[in-house]
Design a protein around this motif. Structure first.
Motif, PDB file in Angstrom:
ATOM      1  N   PHE A   1       0.712  -1.257  -0.053  1.00 40.80           N
ATOM      2  CA  PHE A   1       0.031  -0.038  -0.002  1.00 40.80           C
ATOM      3  C   PHE A   1       0.926   1.131  -0.208  1.00 40.80           C
ATOM      4  CE2 PHE A   1      -2.976   3.029   2.528  1.00 40.80           C
ATOM      5  CZ  PHE A   1      -3.784   3.327   1.176  1.00 40.80           C
ATOM      6  N   SER A   2       1.875   1.322   0.803  1.00 39.01           N
ATOM      7  CA  SER A   2       2.858   2.383   0.821  1.00 39.01           C
ATOM      8  C   SER A   2       3.524   2.630  -0.662  1.00 39.01           C
ATOM      9  CB  SER A   2       4.129   2.183   1.887  1.00 39.01           C
ATOM     10  OG  SER A   2       3.422   1.771   3.066  1.00 39.01           O
TER      11      SER A   2
ATOM     12  N   VAL B   1       0.938   4.468  -2.611  1.00 40.37           N
ATOM     13  CA  VAL B   1       0.865   5.632  -2.328  1.00 40.37           C
ATOM     14  C   VAL B   1       1.896   6.525  -2.906  1.00 40.37           C
ATOM     15  CG1 VAL B   1       1.037   7.465  -0.387  1.00 40.37           C
ATOM     16  CG2 VAL B   1      -0.535   5.404  -0.244  1.00 40.37           C
TER      17      VAL B   1
ATOM     18  N   TRP C   1       0.990   6.106   8.451  1.00 49.98           N
ATOM     19  CA  TRP C   1       1.744   6.782   7.837  1.00 49.98           C
ATOM     20  C   TRP C   1       1.464   6.986   6.507  1.00 49.98           C
ATOM     21  CZ3 TRP C   1       4.204   5.832   3.100  1.00 49.98           C
ATOM     22  CH2 TRP C   1       5.600   6.835   2.793  1.00 49.98           C
ATOM     23  N   CYS C   2       0.774   5.948   5.675  1.00 46.90           N
ATOM     24  CA  CYS C   2       0.082   6.247   4.384  1.00 46.90           C
ATOM     25  C   CYS C   2      -0.962   7.235   4.456  1.00 46.90           C
ATOM     26  CB  CYS C   2      -0.364   4.981   3.993  1.00 46.90           C
ATOM     27  SG  CYS C   2       0.931   3.545   3.263  1.00 46.90           S
TER      28      CYS C   2
ATOM     29  N   THR D   1       8.257  12.931   0.273  1.00 41.71           N
ATOM     30  CA  THR D   1       7.820  11.277   0.557  1.00 41.71           C
ATOM     31  C   THR D   1       9.103  10.402   0.355  1.00 41.71           C
ATOM     32  OG1 THR D   1       5.456  11.993   0.283  1.00 41.71           O
ATOM     33  CG2 THR D   1       5.956   9.499   0.309  1.00 41.71           C
TER      34      THR D   1
ATOM     35  N   ARG E   1       0.604  10.460   4.843  1.00 42.20           N
ATOM     36  CA  ARG E   1       1.144  11.300   3.174  1.00 42.20           C
ATOM     37  C   ARG E   1       0.045  11.475   2.579  1.00 42.20           C
ATOM     38  NH1 ARG E   1       5.992  12.997   2.686  1.00 42.20           N
ATOM     39  NH2 ARG E   1       5.395  13.650   4.858  1.00 42.20           N
TER      40      ARG E   1
END
Length: 147
Positions: free
Chosen positions: A19-20, A23, A100-101, A71, A104
């Motif tokens: 997922f990160s 993103v 975190w995601c 990022t 961001r």
């Protein structure tokens, strides 16, 4: 020597890393797609400051580019912390990765609104980073004390 056994729950940590990466990729796509709209030709990373002050599209492009760069500046250390913390704390690390995601994403939304001061909307994402660092410190302590 320490043997590392991954629990099935480590899949949550891997999912958070995926997922990160999505993103970060979406942020890159936003920069690339807005480049033409703003009229900022390659290989220029940013629009000139004077141009950005005159043209809101160029200023927003600069903000999109800065969000992506900011990022990326911390992504490798975040990802390493996520993966290490996940070895011992897979669900907690995945949850912190999600924070975190989301941070961001909120940071990007605020920063690219046309008012860069709204970037603070994503400040809560630091909870994810700090939490992961705390888990890593706990793991390091436990390993050192068991030596």
């Amino acid at each position: 020597m320490v043997a590392i056994t991954l629990a099935p729950e480590y899949g949550y940590t891997i999912a958070a890393s995926v997922f990160s990466t999505v993103v970060v990729t979406v942020l890159a796509i936003k920069v690339g797609s807005y480049r033409k709209v703003a009229g900022v030709p390659l290989p220029n990373m940013y629009a000139d400051d004077a141009e950005a002050k005159k043209d809101k599209k160029k200023m927003i492009f600069n903000c999109k580019q800065r969000v992506h760069q900011n990022t990326l500046e911390g992504f490798s250390s975040y990802l390493l912390s996520l993966m290490i913390a996940g070895i011992s704390y897979p669900k907690a690390s995945a949850g912190l990765g999600l924070v975190w995601c989301l941070g961001r994403m909120a940071y990007s939304y605020g920063y690219t609104s046309g008012d860069p001061n709204k970037r603070s909307m994503g400040a809560f994402g630091h909870i994810g980073e700090l939490g992961l660092l705390g888990l890593n410190a706990k793991i390091a302590y436990d390993l050192i004390m068991s030596a």
